[in-house]
Design a protein around this motif. Structure first.
Motif, PDB file in Angstrom:
ATOM      1  N   TYR A   3       0.807  -1.213   0.000  1.00 21.79           N
ATOM      2  CA  TYR A   3       0.000   0.000   0.000  1.00 21.79           C
ATOM      3  C   TYR A   3       0.845   1.270   0.000  1.00 21.79           C
ATOM      4  CZ  TYR A   3      -3.791  -3.138   1.161  1.00 21.79           C
ATOM      5  OH  TYR A   3      -4.702  -4.143   1.129  1.00 21.79           O
ATOM      6  N   TRP A  58      -8.019   7.524  -7.634  1.00 24.13           N
ATOM      7  CA  TRP A  58      -8.732   8.702  -7.152  1.00 24.13           C
ATOM      8  C   TRP A  58      -9.999   9.072  -7.914  1.00 24.13           C
ATOM      9  CZ3 TRP A  58      -7.078   9.572  -2.595  1.00 24.13           C
ATOM     10  CH2 TRP A  58      -5.755   9.314  -2.273  1.00 24.13           C
ATOM     11  N   LEU A  65     -10.442   3.926  -0.637  1.00 25.72           N
ATOM     12  CA  LEU A  65     -10.689   4.515   0.682  1.00 25.72           C
ATOM     13  C   LEU A  65     -12.174   4.370   0.982  1.00 25.72           C
ATOM     14  CD1 LEU A  65      -8.935   8.007   0.710  1.00 25.72           C
ATOM     15  CD2 LEU A  65      -8.409   6.088   2.169  1.00 25.72           C
ATOM     16  N   LEU A  69     -13.959   8.571   4.580  1.00 27.11           N
ATOM     17  CA  LEU A  69     -12.664   9.241   4.615  1.00 27.11           C
ATOM     18  C   LEU A  69     -12.368   9.989   3.321  1.00 27.11           C
ATOM     19  CD1 LEU A  69     -10.460   6.505   6.300  1.00 27.11           C
ATOM     20  CD2 LEU A  69     -11.527   8.503   7.349  1.00 27.11           C
ATOM     21  N   TYR A  70     -12.980   9.584   2.251  1.00 27.66           N
ATOM     22  CA  TYR A  70     -12.725  10.195   0.940  1.00 27.66           C
ATOM     23  C   TYR A  70     -13.371  11.567   0.831  1.00 27.66           C
ATOM     24  CZ  TYR A  70     -12.318  10.604  -4.117  1.00 27.66           C
ATOM     25  OH  TYR A  70     -12.022  11.043  -5.381  1.00 27.66           O
ATOM     26  N   ARG A  75     -15.241  13.141   6.514  1.00 34.02           N
ATOM     27  CA  ARG A  75     -13.889  13.014   7.102  1.00 34.02           C
ATOM     28  C   ARG A  75     -13.709  14.032   8.232  1.00 34.02           C
ATOM     29  NH1 ARG A  75     -11.034  13.515   2.703  1.00 34.02           N
ATOM     30  NH2 ARG A  75     -10.693  15.747   2.919  1.00 34.02           N
ATOM     31  N   ASP A  93      -7.575  -1.604   9.142  1.00 31.16           N
ATOM     32  CA  ASP A  93      -6.891  -0.915   8.043  1.00 31.16           C
ATOM     33  C   ASP A  93      -5.748  -1.805   7.561  1.00 31.16           C
ATOM     34  OD1 ASP A  93      -5.595   0.778   6.299  1.00 31.16           O
ATOM     35  OD2 ASP A  93      -5.102   2.291   7.792  1.00 31.16           O
ATOM     36  N   ILE A  98      -3.107   4.330   6.335  1.00 31.37           N
ATOM     37  CA  ILE A  98      -3.943   5.239   5.546  1.00 31.37           C
ATOM     38  C   ILE A  98      -5.045   5.863   6.397  1.00 31.37           C
ATOM     39  CG2 ILE A  98      -5.559   5.396   3.615  1.00 31.37           C
ATOM     40  CD1 ILE A  98      -3.799   3.363   2.146  1.00 31.37           C
ATOM     41  N   PHE A  99      -5.708   5.078   7.253  1.00 29.69           N
ATOM     42  CA  PHE A  99      -6.765   5.637   8.096  1.00 29.69           C
ATOM     43  C   PHE A  99      -6.183   6.704   9.037  1.00 29.69           C
ATOM     44  CE2 PHE A  99     -10.063   1.947   8.089  1.00 29.69           C
ATOM     45  CZ  PHE A  99     -10.122   2.000   6.713  1.00 29.69           C
ATOM     46  N   MET A 102      -5.537   9.924   7.023  1.00 32.82           N
ATOM     47  CA  MET A 102      -6.756  10.648   6.662  1.00 32.82           C
ATOM     48  C   MET A 102      -7.445  11.265   7.878  1.00 32.82           C
ATOM     49  SD  MET A 102      -6.685  10.426   3.432  1.00 32.82           S
ATOM     50  CE  MET A 102      -8.241  11.102   2.941  1.00 32.82           C
TER      51      MET A 102
END
Length: 168
Positions: A3, A58, A65, A69-70, A75, A93, A98-99, A102
């Motif tokens: 990742y 994206w 995601l 969160l996106y 978020r 996760d 990543i979590f 964000m």
């Protein structure tokens, strides 16, 4: 690195210089059209990589995601649920980071649902809050007795960890 392949990006400059020098040596005695073709291919490789990676990451509905969160409004609601200086348990996760990135939080990550009970017991004495993405799996009932829900945003639930007097 599954990742986090972006950590390799600083090496691209060095690799590009080495590849460019190799191309120069290979095409030194070639025909003019072969040189143009070789250098065109060399400079198209990064462009093709961006075309291949960027939309998948994206611009599609599956942006790797959770939607919570996106999108900035959900978020922000999750970020504001917990004070910034609180240590949190976050999961599941699979990337491990990543979590946290964000949510702008620090703490302890749970990589998958199977590790939740063990990780909760390990980090419970340090963490004050838990962010849990329930679309992957629900929290085990044994752990729910130690939690108080403070916010729910889509499939994310934010809990305050109740501290027992014996847990310091």
């Amino acid at each position: 690195m599954k990742y986090h392949e972006y950590y390799m990006m600083p090496y691209m400059i060095i690799l590009s210089l080495v590849a460019g020098f190799g191309m120069y040596k290979l095409t030194q005695n070639s025909l003019k059209w072969a040189k143009y073709l070789a250098y065109s291919c060399f400079y198209l490789v990064p462009v093709i990589a961006v075309i291949r990676i960027y939309p998948a990451r994206w611009l599609t509905d599956t942006h790797l995601l959770p939607d919570e969160l996106y999108y900035s409004d959900t978020r922000e609601s999750l970020i504001r649920a917990v004070p910034n200086n609180s240590l949190c348990i976050v999961g599941p996760d699979p990337s491990g980071a990543i979590f946290f990135y964000m949510l702008h939080k620090k703490g302890f990550g749970v990589l998958n649902c199977a590790d939740m009970i063990q990780d909760f017991e390990k980090y419970n004495k340090y963490a004050t809050h838990l962010y849990w993405y329930e679309k992957e799996c629900a929290i085990h009932s044994e752990i729910l007795t130690h939690l108080e829900i403070i916010r729910e945003v889509g499939n994310f639930k934010v809990y305050r960890i109740k501290k027992n007097k014996s847990t310091n």
